[in-house]
Design a protein around this motif. Structure first.
Motif, mmCIF file in Angstrom:
data_model
loop_
_atom_site.group_PDB
_atom_site.id
_atom_site.type_symbol
_atom_site.label_atom_id
_atom_site.label_comp_id
_atom_site.label_asym_id
_atom_site.label_seq_id
_atom_site.Cartn_x
_atom_site.Cartn_y
_atom_site.Cartn_z
ATOM 1 N N GLY A 78 -52.643 37.529 5.896
ATOM 2 C CA GLY A 78 -53.169 38.678 6.622
ATOM 3 C C GLY A 78 -52.296 39.907 6.456
ATOM 4 N N ALA A 79 -50.975 39.719 6.510
ATOM 5 C CA ALA A 79 -50.057 40.846 6.325
ATOM 6 C C ALA A 79 -50.168 41.395 4.901
ATOM 7 C CB ALA A 79 -48.628 40.414 6.625
ATOM 8 N N LEU A 80 -50.307 40.522 3.941
ATOM 9 C CA LEU A 80 -50.462 40.951 2.547
ATOM 10 C C LEU A 80 -51.765 41.720 2.358
ATOM 11 C CD1 LEU A 80 -48.528 40.447 0.217
ATOM 12 C CD2 LEU A 80 -49.989 38.569 -0.511
ATOM 13 N N ALA A 81 -52.845 41.258 2.969
ATOM 14 C CA ALA A 81 -54.135 41.945 2.866
ATOM 15 C C ALA A 81 -54.069 43.315 3.542
ATOM 16 C CB ALA A 81 -55.227 41.097 3.491
ATOM 17 N N ALA A 82 -53.395 43.396 4.683
ATOM 18 C CA ALA A 82 -53.270 44.678 5.376
ATOM 19 C C ALA A 82 -52.457 45.667 4.543
ATOM 20 C CB ALA A 82 -52.630 44.471 6.740
ATOM 21 N N ALA A 83 -51.378 45.197 3.934
ATOM 22 C CA ALA A 83 -50.566 46.074 3.096
ATOM 23 C C ALA A 83 -51.365 46.542 1.874
ATOM 24 C CB ALA A 83 -49.297 45.358 2.657
ATOM 25 N N GLY A 84 -52.138 45.646 1.297
ATOM 26 C CA GLY A 84 -52.971 46.020 0.158
ATOM 27 C C GLY A 84 -54.021 47.048 0.533
ATOM 28 N N ALA A 85 -54.641 46.874 1.696
ATOM 29 C CA ALA A 85 -55.647 47.839 2.155
ATOM 30 C C ALA A 85 -55.015 49.199 2.411
ATOM 31 C CB ALA A 85 -56.325 47.319 3.410
ATOM 32 N N LEU A 86 -53.799 49.200 2.952
ATOM 33 C CA LEU A 86 -53.105 50.467 3.193
ATOM 34 C C LEU A 86 -52.792 51.182 1.880
ATOM 35 C CD1 LEU A 86 -51.791 52.254 5.379
ATOM 36 C CD2 LEU A 86 -49.683 51.010 4.947
ATOM 37 N N VAL A 87 -52.327 50.440 0.889
ATOM 38 C CA VAL A 87 -52.012 51.041 -0.407
ATOM 39 C C VAL A 87 -53.272 51.580 -1.075
ATOM 40 C CG1 VAL A 87 -51.234 50.503 -2.746
ATOM 41 C CG2 VAL A 87 -49.902 49.743 -0.787
ATOM 42 N N VAL A 88 -54.351 50.814 -1.017
ATOM 43 C CA VAL A 88 -55.611 51.259 -1.631
ATOM 44 C C VAL A 88 -56.129 52.513 -0.937
ATOM 45 C CG1 VAL A 88 -58.046 50.635 -1.911
ATOM 46 C CG2 VAL A 88 -56.268 49.038 -2.587
ATOM 47 N N LEU A 148 -56.682 56.135 -2.678
ATOM 48 C CA LEU A 148 -57.976 56.812 -2.636
ATOM 49 C C LEU A 148 -57.852 58.205 -2.027
ATOM 50 C CD1 LEU A 148 -60.476 53.996 -1.643
ATOM 51 C CD2 LEU A 148 -60.378 55.260 -3.788
ATOM 52 N N MET A 149 -57.023 58.335 -1.001
ATOM 53 C CA MET A 149 -56.845 59.653 -0.393
ATOM 54 C C MET A 149 -56.172 60.624 -1.359
ATOM 55 S SD MET A 149 -55.975 59.206 3.616
ATOM 56 C CE MET A 149 -54.707 57.982 3.467
ATOM 57 N N LEU A 150 -55.255 60.137 -2.178
ATOM 58 C CA LEU A 150 -54.611 61.016 -3.148
ATOM 59 C C LEU A 150 -55.524 61.319 -4.337
ATOM 60 C CD1 LEU A 150 -50.995 59.566 -3.153
ATOM 61 C CD2 LEU A 150 -51.803 61.667 -2.083
#
Length: 59
Positions: free
Chosen positions: A15-25, A29-31
Motif C-alpha cells: 500500500g505504501a509503495l502504491a501510494a508513493a507511485g501514485a504521488l510520483v505519477v 502529470l502536473m509538470l
C-alpha cells in the motif's frame, strides 16, 4: 500468528509503495500538463480560503 503479521506487513508495504507511485505519477502529470498544475494550485487555495473563513485551524 507470525503468518498473519507477515501478511499484514506485506500489505502495508504494498500500500505504501502504491501510494508513493501514485504521488510520483500525479507530480509528473502536473509538470507535463500545466493546466492540471494550475487546477491543483487553485483547489489548494480554495481549500485554504474555506478553512480560514470557517475559523478552523489548518496547522
Amino acid at each position: 500468528m507470525i503468518l498473519l503479521r507477515f501478511l499484514l506487513s506485506l500489505f502495508a508495504f504494498i500500500g505504501a509503495l502504491a501510494a508513493a507511485g501514485a504521488l510520483v505519477v500525479s507530480i509528473v502529470l502536473m509538470l507535463r500538463f500545466p493546466p492540471l498544475l494550475i487546477a491543483v494550485a487553485l483547489a489548494c487555495w480554495i481549500l485554504y480560503w474555506l478553512l480560514k473563513k470557517a475559523g478552523k485551524p489548518f496547522q
